[in-house]
Design a protein around this motif. Sequence first.
Motif: not given
Length: 675
Positions: A230, A219, A497
């Motif tokens: 995303t 994202r 992430s």
Amino acid sequence: MVWRPQSPRFRSFNLLVSWIVAAVAVLLAAAIVPGLTVGNFGEATIDAAIIAALNAILPPAVAALRLPFTLALGFVLVLVLDALILVLASHIDSTSIKVDSFGWALLASLAIAAVSVVLEVILGVNDDDTYTLRVIRRIVRRRAPVTTEVPGIVFLEIDGLALPVLQRAMRDGNAPELSRWVEEGTHRLFEWETDFSSQTGASQAGILLGSNRDIPAFRWVEKETGTVLTCSAPADCAEIEQRHASGQGLLIDGGASRGNLLSGEADEVILTVSRMSAEKQANPGYRTFLANGTNVTRALVLFGWEVIIELVDAARQRRRNVRPRGERGGRYPLIRAAVCVVIRDLIVFGVLTDMMRGAPAVYATFSSYDEVAHHSGLERPDTLGALRKLDQQLGRIARARRFAPRPYELVVLSDHGQTQGATFKQRNGYTLGDLVERSIEAGTVSHLGGPDESDAAAAHAWGEATGRVQERPVAQRDGGDRRAPDQAGPNVIVLGSGNLGLVYLMEEGRRLTAEEIDGRHPRLLSALRQHPHVGFLLVHSEEHGAVALGARGAHYLSDGQVVGEDPLAPFSPNAAQHLLRTDGFGNVADIMVNSFYDRELDQACAFEELISFHGGMGGAQTRPFVLSPVTFPLPPEPIVGAAGIHDLLSTWRRMLQHGEAPTPGLAAEAARSRR
């Protein structure tokens, strides 16, 4: 050599055993369900035959209907039909079977499916594949399947499985089918290295479309346009595919995409997030699954059983105080069951259908291992159990090749691996967003975390299929509303992430330099780089260009100069190359934060609440594999970057289907450009 496909034939003994199992299942279901009455065993065999005959006629008729939201409506209709089949059976043979009401018939059909599954496991006899393939072949005949000697190719992706984990699983009996391929000399393993963003969105963009440029993480924020994207939201995946598609997708010219984030420019799709609009329309990709009514009841039974397994596994971890231990509550048991049972089986049926109709290329992603590993751990018993079940399905696909109208080659690969360790919050009691918030001079921080691509994609797939997707503000949903906060919103956005954190300072609509960050927030870079669970920061200096900052040194990426201790030393030898490339992305964060990596303990930490993770660098997360036929030429040099895998797979496909010779130096060229 002329290709002559075989015909799936029932074996008399297995057919007899299956009939007896069905009769016993009907008899035992009657003992369990009060509203179902069956006579003796002899009468139960007659009832089982009637039910089987009705199942062979009615569900295919329902599956042939062109229904919007085919998956959801078809599931419900076939489930209702399973109950009606029992009601019809009671009218046909009212002396031996009696059903009190439709509700009892529905419960009885589930009970019969559950007992059948248990008996088949105990007896080890299941001729269901023969029936499945016969049904599939009968259905695809209406579409005039391609019969040719030109080989097709099926790419089967095991999401999140690293090469060293697979090698141990093959050694220890947790992937016996794949191990057998290697032992028999038909396939061989080799490793490739992911890009800096070691997650499915970036990897599949590279593998399926040939480019993953400007995808810095799972994202990210696009500061110029004020959007949050995303790699699991259907609209965002469609946008990613539009940006990167060039007419050279891996699945062009008749290919099929099954269970992927991106379609690879395929003609046919199911459960493909970038083309989720196909789920709202009549989609024939589900027809073969729905044509056998027992598939629906079996899937529901196994779904429930998987939920129970997850609850037991989670309780066992708590009781034994297993560390690290992930969060396994909320909707996760349902997501795990959906990914490990329903979605997996739908994808398998999709692949079998593609093969029986002679599709030239198929790419299918199986996310069950990845999903369980995130919450249970890399090689915990329940994670390896998910891998064993998936290995069985790969064997099922391999065995079906001899019935296809063209020969098929199988390639198994992964898009990335995973690394394990307690999360940043578990280690410190606060999040990366909290650390950033107390280190800036003023303003508010929005920390966006949330599901990984496996469960997010599953939730979106089901939501789109049922028409229940709702848009909510960005603070409430993982990138669902793509509008970034305005001036009245948070001044800083922190994204997770895996073990890669992204810090966006929203004071400007462009990336700030390291000098500007120090001028505006003098404590921020120091607080981040000195933190014991941060490995390095990637920032852009006005004076030096791209720089990796560590606690006791800096690596100037443009000229390779290192001052003090090299913060990239614990990571890949290609780490500087990866970071320099990412620094050139238009969407790169003001500060990219990669967690520490301990080589001795082989652990790092995620900035999300996942104990096994991927997204940055460090450990096996950047070490995926390819298991290819030994007749396929290997690249002359190690492949670094997903675009190199695209070139290799595309070369293999052209070699099989167009007789083109492999391109010399393919991997080296891919490593230089990686588009």
